[in-house]
Scaffold this motif. Structure first.
Motif, PDB file in Angstrom:
ATOM      1  N   LEU A 468       0.796  -1.222   0.000  1.00 60.94           N
ATOM      2  CA  LEU A 468       0.000   0.000   0.000  1.00 60.94           C
ATOM      3  C   LEU A 468       0.836   1.285   0.000  1.00 60.94           C
ATOM      4  O   LEU A 468       0.571   2.193  -0.811  1.00 60.94           O
ATOM      5  N   PRO A 469       1.855   1.435   0.862  1.00 60.57           N
ATOM      6  CA  PRO A 469       2.634   2.686   0.831  1.00 60.57           C
ATOM      7  C   PRO A 469       3.308   2.940  -0.513  1.00 60.57           C
ATOM      8  O   PRO A 469       3.391   4.092  -0.967  1.00 60.57           O
ATOM      9  N   TYR A 470       3.782   1.882  -1.162  1.00 60.39           N
ATOM     10  CA  TYR A 470       4.449   2.038  -2.449  1.00 60.39           C
ATOM     11  C   TYR A 470       3.456   2.442  -3.538  1.00 60.39           C
ATOM     12  O   TYR A 470       3.766   3.282  -4.394  1.00 60.39           O
ATOM     13  N   ALA A 471       2.261   1.853  -3.479  1.00 65.23           N
ATOM     14  CA  ALA A 471       1.224   2.230  -4.444  1.00 65.23           C
ATOM     15  C   ALA A 471       0.829   3.689  -4.270  1.00 65.23           C
ATOM     16  O   ALA A 471       0.623   4.416  -5.250  1.00 65.23           O
ATOM     17  N   LEU A 472       0.753   4.142  -3.030  1.00 65.52           N
ATOM     18  CA  LEU A 472       0.380   5.536  -2.765  1.00 65.52           C
ATOM     19  C   LEU A 472       1.469   6.501  -3.243  1.00 65.52           C
ATOM     20  O   LEU A 472       1.168   7.588  -3.740  1.00 65.52           O
ATOM     21  N   ILE A 473       2.727   6.104  -3.099  1.00 70.30           N
ATOM     22  CA  ILE A 473       3.820   6.946  -3.611  1.00 70.30           C
ATOM     23  C   ILE A 473       3.717   7.072  -5.125  1.00 70.30           C
ATOM     24  O   ILE A 473       3.821   8.167  -5.693  1.00 70.30           O
ATOM     25  N   GLY A 474       3.506   5.936  -5.787  1.00 67.90           N
ATOM     26  CA  GLY A 474       3.344   5.965  -7.240  1.00 67.90           C
ATOM     27  C   GLY A 474       2.148   6.797  -7.666  1.00 67.90           C
ATOM     28  O   GLY A 474       2.202   7.540  -8.650  1.00 67.90           O
ATOM     29  N   ALA A 475       1.054   6.701  -6.906  1.00 67.97           N
ATOM     30  CA  ALA A 475      -0.159   7.466  -7.231  1.00 67.97           C
ATOM     31  C   ALA A 475       0.048   8.958  -7.014  1.00 67.97           C
ATOM     32  O   ALA A 475      -0.435   9.780  -7.805  1.00 67.97           O
ATOM     33  N   LEU A 476       0.756   9.314  -5.951  1.00 74.03           N
ATOM     34  CA  LEU A 476       1.051  10.727  -5.703  1.00 74.03           C
ATOM     35  C   LEU A 476       1.856  11.318  -6.852  1.00 74.03           C
ATOM     36  O   LEU A 476       1.532  12.400  -7.379  1.00 74.03           O
ATOM     37  N   ALA A 477       2.887  10.603  -7.271  1.00 73.30           N
ATOM     38  CA  ALA A 477       3.726  11.087  -8.375  1.00 73.30           C
ATOM     39  C   ALA A 477       2.924  11.171  -9.666  1.00 73.30           C
ATOM     40  O   ALA A 477       3.027  12.165 -10.413  1.00 73.30           O
ATOM     41  N   ALA A 478       2.108  10.149  -9.934  1.00 71.48           N
ATOM     42  CA  ALA A 478       1.305  10.160 -11.161  1.00 71.48           C
ATOM     43  C   ALA A 478       0.273  11.280 -11.138  1.00 71.48           C
ATOM     44  O   ALA A 478       0.006  11.911 -12.170  1.00 71.48           O
ATOM     45  N   SER A 479      -0.308  11.562  -9.977  1.00 69.45           N
ATOM     46  CA  SER A 479      -1.300  12.641  -9.856  1.00 69.45           C
ATOM     47  C   SER A 479      -0.686  13.980 -10.230  1.00 69.45           C
ATOM     48  O   SER A 479      -1.277  14.772 -10.982  1.00 69.45           O
ATOM     49  N   VAL A 480       0.515  14.223  -9.713  1.00 68.72           N
ATOM     50  CA  VAL A 480       1.210  15.464 -10.070  1.00 68.72           C
ATOM     51  C   VAL A 480       1.491  15.485 -11.574  1.00 68.72           C
ATOM     52  O   VAL A 480       1.339  16.512 -12.244  1.00 68.72           O
ATOM     53  N   GLY A 481       1.876  14.329 -12.103  1.00 74.98           N
ATOM     54  CA  GLY A 481       2.141  14.240 -13.538  1.00 74.98           C
ATOM     55  C   GLY A 481       0.919  14.595 -14.365  1.00 74.98           C
ATOM     56  O   GLY A 481       1.020  15.331 -15.359  1.00 74.98           O
ATOM     57  N   TYR A 482      -0.259  14.126 -13.953  1.00 80.66           N
ATOM     58  CA  TYR A 482      -1.474  14.423 -14.725  1.00 80.66           C
ATOM     59  C   TYR A 482      -1.903  15.882 -14.577  1.00 80.66           C
ATOM     60  O   TYR A 482      -2.431  16.477 -15.528  1.00 80.66           O
TER      61      TYR A 482
END
Length: 518
Positions: A468-482
């Motif tokens: 879960l923490p790793y998925a959230l890190i990836g999601a945070l980065a992707a959110s900024v990317g979008y």
């Protein structure tokens, strides 16, 4: 009956119980019961009939056997039997001895399943289970926790499959894109070109894969993962012995001393060759007569579950033959088969209950409710990819299905983008794919997450909580990317920013190195 926001209650109850109790079967069961009672206005008899219906329809619907689910469950049993023969013959031990002479570091042992996860891109189920069988003897030797192995498998299997056009996922997505393009009367590119253009826009996928290898090489073990890794290195306990572990044989029999590497390699090769061959055969058979047979048509029409079943059957038979011809085998064939079946039962229980709650949630219209809220919202084109990523992520998280989320959200995203700003059409579709994989990574009822736990031999909830923490890190980065993409429309800049954020998070929150690590 329209449930609206109340349709979120069963998945929320299930998720809260998972977090509080760490008992996945109890949590799934509670969600099923609550949902069934809600569907039937809390009338006891119809509610229990609903529960039975959600179970029985896994196997039998209106006079027809549900061969797909039966074949997948049979494949799990066959895989357990194959694993048992590989273990009892000494093949797993021999492979571990051979690999440890060539891969001399703990990081190297973790890198192997990461690379295999990217190479085996044709199907996520096959990826999750096959990579685990190959990598486990090596990662066990280097005391890599099973939770860490499950994370590596899960965070490479679905991500690589969703961006590969030559895969079961890719073919399904390309087919959906084709219908959406036709419905919105978009010209300038076809469905395959659209899919290829969308690949670099799937920011979560690249952030997730990048994070896997950063975690390996920087030893970025955070949260619950750190505890599992330290315990594995300090005590040699790769899993919590007090918890159920799917796919683990728990030392029920001793391996034969005369085992060779080929006792592991041959069944794995048979599994791969038989599965891929059957995928091609069923894909050709399933391609309509009026459609030209091609690689894409084959993967679009292949029967994955049937292919896995035959692959597992031939693999189990090859393991049986090799074991029977082995001198000095210490366990009876019947005992090996029985232990292999028993090892897979926890995964089967979880998968069946996950399918049941998925049926209940589907009947309540949870996915449709979330989709309708998106259609009604007044979304600025600038933030459309970001919003699609978030909503698809939450939908896949709540329902446990990437494919179901694709089917619901891709047409909606395409319709909204075509209406507001056609330049956001492909980015919005890519964001749906990315969000679906993110939600899938977080959901305890995701079949891919369940099978990753099974392939790695990890307790399922341990895998969910460590990933879960790793998925959230990836999601945070992707959110900024979008968000950046919405303002700049630059794919390269947005992707680079996504990867940089992942790198910065790893560098900023790098745990202190354990002196045991080598």
């Amino acid at each position: 009956m329209e449930f609206g926001i109340l349709s979120l209650i069963p998945p929320i109850i299930m998720l809260v119980l998972v977090l509080l109790t760490r008992q996945v079967l109890l949590s799934l069961g509670a969600g099923i019961v609550v949902g069934a009672f809600m569907l039937n206005s809390f009338d006891i008899v119809p509610s229990f009939n609903e529960i039975w219906k959600s179970f029985s329809q896994i196997f039998y619907v209106e006079g027809d056997l549900q061969l797909g689910s039966i074949q997948l469950l049979s494949f799990l049993i066959l895989l357990g039997i194959t694993t048992a023969f590989m273990t009892a013959s000494g093949g797993s031990s021999a492979f571990g001895e051979w690999a440890i002479q060539r891969i001399r570091t703990r990081k190297g042992a973790q890198t192997m399943p990461g690379i295999l996860g990217l190479i085996i891109f044709i199907d996520d189920y096959f990826n999750s289970l096959a990579v685990g069988q190959v990598a486990r003897p090596l990662t066990d030797r280097y005391k890599v926790s099973r939770a860490k192995l499950a994370y590596i498998i899960d965070s490479t299997s679905a991500p690589i499959t969703v961006v590969s056009p030559i895969s079961s996922w890719g073919a399904y997505i390309i087919g959906l894109i084709g219908t959406i393009i036709a419905a919105q009367e978009i010209t300038g590119y076809g469905e395959l070109e659209a899919f290829l253009r969308m690949i670099p826009m799937n920011f979560y996928v690249f952030g997730s894969i990048f994070l896997v290898f950063l975690t390996i090489y920087r030893k970025f073990d955070i949260g619950a993962m750190r505890k599992h890794e330290e315990k594995a290195q300090n005590t040699g306990e790769l899993v919590d012995p007090s918890k159920e572990v799917p796919g683990d044989l728990n030392n029920e029999f001793k391996a034969t001393q005369g085992g060779k590497i080929y006792h592991l390699i041959i069944p794995i090769l048979v599994l791969i060759v038989a599965t891929v061959t059957t995928m091609f055969i069923t894909g050709i058979q399933g391609t309509p007569a009026e459609e030209e047979v091609s690689i894409l048509s084959i993967f679009a029409n292949t029967n994955v579950n049937r292919s896995l079943f035959f692959g597992g059957l031939f693999a189990a038979l090859s393991g049986l033959v090799l074991y029977m011809f082995l001198q000095g085998s210490k366990s009876s064939t019947g005992k090996v088969v029985l232990e292999g079946i028993k090892a897979m039962l926890p995964a089967i229980y979880i998968l069946v209950l996950a399918w049941m709650i998925g049926t209940i949630i589907g009947s309540m219209g949870t996915g449709e409710y979330l989709a309708d809220r998106v259609k009604e919202a007044n979304i600025s084109p600038t933030f459309l990819p970001f919003m699609m990523f978030i909503v698809a992520g939450f939908m896949a998280f709540a329902t446990g299905t990437s494919w179901g989320t694709f089917g619901i959200m891709l047409p909606i995203a395409g319709e909204i983008a075509a209406t507001l700003d056609v330049a956001m059409f492909l980015p919005s579709l890519a964001a749906v794919l990315a969000g679906s994989v993110f939600g899938d990574h977080c959901s305890p009822i995701s079949d891919t997450t369940i099978l990753s736990s099974t392939g790695a031999g990890s307790n399922h909830i341990d895998h969910v909580m460590t990933q879960l923490p790793y998925a959230l890190i990836g999601a945070l980065a992707a959110s900024v990317g979008y968000v950046i993409f919405g303002f700049t429309t630059s794919t390269i800049l947005s992707l680079v920013v996504t990867l940089v954020i992942v790198l910065v998070v790893v560098l900023l929150f790098q745990p202190k190195q354990n002196s045991i690590e080598k």
